[in-house]
Design a protein around this motif. Sequence first.
Motif, mmCIF file in Angstrom:
data_model
loop_
_atom_site.group_PDB
_atom_site.id
_atom_site.type_symbol
_atom_site.label_atom_id
_atom_site.label_comp_id
_atom_site.label_asym_id
_atom_site.label_seq_id
_atom_site.Cartn_x
_atom_site.Cartn_y
_atom_site.Cartn_z
ATOM 1 N N CYS A 28 -4.667 -0.746 4.553
ATOM 2 C CA CYS A 28 -4.086 0.258 3.665
ATOM 3 C C CYS A 28 -3.928 1.572 4.416
ATOM 4 O O CYS A 28 -4.455 1.751 5.513
ATOM 5 C CB CYS A 28 -4.930 0.461 2.402
ATOM 6 N N TRP A 34 3.774 3.534 3.819
ATOM 7 C CA TRP A 34 3.357 2.182 3.475
ATOM 8 C C TRP A 34 3.048 1.431 4.758
ATOM 9 O O TRP A 34 3.288 1.917 5.857
ATOM 10 C CB TRP A 34 4.403 1.465 2.630
ATOM 11 N N PHE A 92 -11.761 0.780 -1.086
ATOM 12 C CA PHE A 92 -10.949 -0.358 -0.647
ATOM 13 C C PHE A 92 -11.714 -1.652 -0.851
ATOM 14 O O PHE A 92 -12.935 -1.661 -0.961
ATOM 15 C CB PHE A 92 -10.550 -0.208 0.831
ATOM 16 N N ARG A 100 -7.252 2.857 -2.007
ATOM 17 C CA ARG A 100 -6.677 4.056 -2.615
ATOM 18 C C ARG A 100 -7.730 5.161 -2.556
ATOM 19 O O ARG A 100 -8.931 4.904 -2.494
ATOM 20 C CB ARG A 100 -6.307 3.830 -4.080
ATOM 21 N N SER A 139 0.811 -1.216 0.000
ATOM 22 C CA SER A 139 0.000 0.000 0.000
ATOM 23 C C SER A 139 0.848 1.271 0.000
ATOM 24 O O SER A 139 0.567 2.217 0.739
ATOM 25 C CB SER A 139 -0.962 -0.014 1.204
ATOM 26 N N ASP A 154 -6.032 -3.197 0.515
ATOM 27 C CA ASP A 154 -5.692 -2.570 -0.760
ATOM 28 C C ASP A 154 -6.594 -1.409 -1.147
ATOM 29 O O ASP A 154 -7.329 -1.479 -2.120
ATOM 30 C CB ASP A 154 -5.693 -3.616 -1.887
#
Length: 132
Positions: free
Chosen positions: A50, A22, A114, A105, A10, A103
């Motif tokens: 994430c 990250w 996500f 964004r 991530s 995961d």
Amino acid sequence: VATKNVLGESPVWSQRDQALYWISAPEEEVWTWNLKDAPYRRLFDTTIGCVALKEGENGSIVIAGEKAFLTTAMTTGMMTDFGSGPEILAERPEQSYTTRPNDGRVDRQGRLVFGMYNNYHRLGVSAGDNNC
């Protein structure tokens, strides 16, 4: 970056902070590195799916954790007060231990999007079975 993460993922670059963020999900860690100093990590006592940048002060991030969505600032100066922790933005309503956020964004409209990870996907369930 030499951090020996179990699962570094991530990654997101912050132009504002001039830093890379990250996670290492199984280690419950969020990392940041400004390309000059040694990488810096914080532990969050929850598996993390994430990390996303948040408007505001330098280091402001959102963390999609297994138990809740959190916000904090990843700045080394803030760690002088070890009694303060992240702020809970929202607890997960279903609190299912079989899934967790994964995961994510931020999209062009600023929304955190996500997926969900099935913690038990390797237990050998048959296709079509409800393994949630």
